[in-house]
Scaffold this motif. Structure first.
Motif, PDB file in Angstrom:
ATOM      1  N   LEU B 169      47.777  73.794 117.854  1.00  0.00           N
ATOM      2  CA  LEU B 169      47.614  72.781 118.889  1.00  0.00           C
ATOM      3  C   LEU B 169      48.961  72.140 119.242  1.00  0.00           C
ATOM      4  CD1 LEU B 169      44.670  70.372 119.235  1.00  0.00           C
ATOM      5  CD2 LEU B 169      46.955  69.547 119.678  1.00  0.00           C
ATOM      6  N   LEU B 170      49.754  71.863 118.240  1.00  0.00           N
ATOM      7  CA  LEU B 170      51.075  71.292 118.515  1.00  0.00           C
ATOM      8  C   LEU B 170      51.907  72.243 119.369  1.00  0.00           C
ATOM      9  CD1 LEU B 170      52.023  69.726 115.045  1.00  0.00           C
ATOM     10  CD2 LEU B 170      51.007  68.612 117.030  1.00  0.00           C
ATOM     11  N   LEU B 171      51.876  73.511 119.042  1.00  0.00           N
ATOM     12  CA  LEU B 171      52.629  74.482 119.841  1.00  0.00           C
ATOM     13  C   LEU B 171      52.126  74.524 121.279  1.00  0.00           C
ATOM     14  CD1 LEU B 171      53.015  77.443 117.296  1.00  0.00           C
ATOM     15  CD2 LEU B 171      54.836  75.962 118.182  1.00  0.00           C
ATOM     16  N   GLU B 173      50.480  72.119 122.995  1.00  0.00           N
ATOM     17  CA  GLU B 173      50.877  70.902 123.715  1.00  0.00           C
ATOM     18  C   GLU B 173      52.367  70.916 124.008  1.00  0.00           C
ATOM     19  OE1 GLU B 173      48.998  68.648 125.023  1.00  0.00           O
ATOM     20  OE2 GLU B 173      47.139  69.483 124.217  1.00  0.00           O
ATOM     21  N   GLY B 174      53.138  71.397 123.052  1.00  0.00           N
ATOM     22  CA  GLY B 174      54.569  71.515 123.284  1.00  0.00           C
ATOM     23  C   GLY B 174      54.881  72.429 124.452  1.00  0.00           C
ATOM     24  N   ALA B 175      54.114  73.493 124.591  1.00  0.00           N
ATOM     25  CA  ALA B 175      54.338  74.419 125.699  1.00  0.00           C
ATOM     26  C   ALA B 175      54.004  73.749 127.038  1.00  0.00           C
ATOM     27  CB  ALA B 175      53.486  75.673 125.515  1.00  0.00           C
ATOM     28  N   ILE B 177      54.127  70.600 127.801  1.00  0.00           N
ATOM     29  CA  ILE B 177      55.113  69.581 128.135  1.00  0.00           C
ATOM     30  C   ILE B 177      56.481  70.186 128.427  1.00  0.00           C
ATOM     31  CG2 ILE B 177      56.485  67.746 127.108  1.00  0.00           C
ATOM     32  CD1 ILE B 177      53.918  66.745 128.173  1.00  0.00           C
ATOM     33  N   SER B 178      56.949  71.063 127.546  1.00  0.00           N
ATOM     34  CA  SER B 178      58.286  71.600 127.769  1.00  0.00           C
ATOM     35  C   SER B 178      58.291  72.544 128.969  1.00  0.00           C
ATOM     36  CB  SER B 178      58.805  72.297 126.517  1.00  0.00           C
ATOM     37  OG  SER B 178      58.068  73.468 126.271  1.00  0.00           O
ATOM     38  N   PRO B 187      61.685  76.534 126.576  1.00  0.00           N
ATOM     39  CA  PRO B 187      61.155  76.918 125.260  1.00  0.00           C
ATOM     40  C   PRO B 187      59.716  77.413 125.303  1.00  0.00           C
ATOM     41  CG  PRO B 187      62.115  74.710 125.224  1.00  0.00           C
ATOM     42  CD  PRO B 187      62.017  75.115 126.644  1.00  0.00           C
ATOM     43  N   ALA B 188      58.987  77.055 126.354  1.00  0.00           N
ATOM     44  CA  ALA B 188      57.565  77.387 126.398  1.00  0.00           C
ATOM     45  C   ALA B 188      57.332  78.886 126.411  1.00  0.00           C
ATOM     46  CB  ALA B 188      56.904  76.737 127.616  1.00  0.00           C
TER      47      ALA B 188
END
Lengths: 205, 205
Positions: B169-171, B173-175, B177-178, B187-188
């Motif tokens: 999930l963190l990855l 959400e990070g995708a 946003i980034s 980075p996504a």
DNA sequence: TGACAATGTTACCGATCGGTACGTATACAT
DNA sequence: ATGTATACGTACCGATCGGTAACATTGTCA
């Protein structure tokens, strides 16, 4: 000739020209309100009211609300790298421990009620336009974060440093966002653990 | 007596009472504008103008702008799980491949100019108040995402399914946003690769 | 004491915000 | 044709938005 507006509140260096006090109060209040409730959600009237100053004072120190928001983020940027550098300084020459310390700290910060995530990230979401003054600051901050993470991944001896650096960035951004989405007990508390697993799996064997 | 307001635009089931056409046009336009430029950034005037209708028409179908935003997110929610279920259906009985397919798709979607991330995530950033109608929808969506990811992590045979599910999930959400922070080349694009590394490192050996 | 810089006071601007009172057009059943 | 309901439009509301003009007050240092 450029005006004195939007100065960066020079830190008091001895007895040099002291910056206007009103500007500091305004920036402090704006920082708190913009971060906690969002930039678009806060009007200049509320800022000056809470700061105990008047609107003309705000516009004497800052050319516009957008520039005030950018100043807020520049302040945020300084404090951000202070925290980052603290984690780095705590483990000299050991990038993996540095990352772990930084991530552990983030994971802890997310575990409070009404956590609001990263001011930089939030501002970028609020202002999709890449030319917005606040977003310019935000994007620069994130580029620098990416640069540092990739460099640290390389220093750790990752097989593919850019991929690992980007993976860490994704985890970090995910922690910022899910911290404010889930509140206490959310996925963000697992960020350091997952980062360590990812690092372990990414090192040259 | 409850009014007819804020109906969920019942899909035309044969010759049942057709919903007002204006409501659909309004929701379609609001969907596009809210997603691309943000909810707070868009006024109801612009919505009705682009939809070719008038303001009273909007307020006959939706009780408020906030509820219109919530309706937008409910629509977003349906389409979100459609995409998710497509990735699941493409790899029956193979949760790891399902995740990989879903993440690969996300990684691709982020690699377009002006990518705007996840409408759910963005709405939560715009509305910190947990009681806001839009945020309620957003939080429910994320809770469900977490539930599914943890279940899939368990089905994969992870040592600590909850940790792996949260890491994924963190990855993700990070995708989201980034993706909107960095644009092309960000980075996504590495989200699927990093997720696979993380999964590999999290399985029982 | 004088001069300057910083801040405050008051009142205002046009634009836009979300939301509504009220009249009009269209369709369909009787 | 006429009633009735539903959908839609014109015009407007008070509040708030970001921002400014003009002037009064204060504190500081020479």
């Amino acid at each position: 000739m450029p005006t004195d507006k939007n100065i960066e509140l020079t830190i008091s260096d001895g007895h040099a020209s002291a910056p206007p006090k009103a500007a500091k109060k305004i920036l402090d209040v704006a920082y708190d309100l913009f971060y906690r409730r969002g930039i678009r959600a806060i009007g200049v009237d509320e800022i000056v009211k809470r700061a105990g100053v008047t609107k003309p004072s705000l516009y004497r120190s800052f050319p516009s609300k957008d520039e005030l928001a950018a100043s807020y983020l520049r302040q945020y940027d300084r404090e951000y790298w202070e925290r980052f550098d603290e984690a780095v300084a705590a483990h000299p020459g050991d990038p993996r421990a540095q990352i772990k310390a930084f991530l552990t700290r983030i994971g802890k910060r997310t575990q409070v009620a009404d956590y609001r995530g990263c001011g930089m990230t939030n501002a970028a979401v609020e202002y999709p336009d890449h030319s917005h003054p606040a977003r310019v600051v935000s994007e620069a901050n994130k580029q620098e974060l990416r640069r540092r993470l990739r460099a640290m991944a390389a220093a750790m001896g990752a097989q593919d440093p850019d991929t690992l650096g980007d993976g860490l960035l994704l985890l970090i951004e995910g922690a910022y966002i899910s911290g404010q989405l889930f509140g206490l007990g959310g996925p963000a508390q697992a960020v350091a653990r997952n980062a360590d697993l990812l690092i372990e799996a990414s090192l040259k064997k």
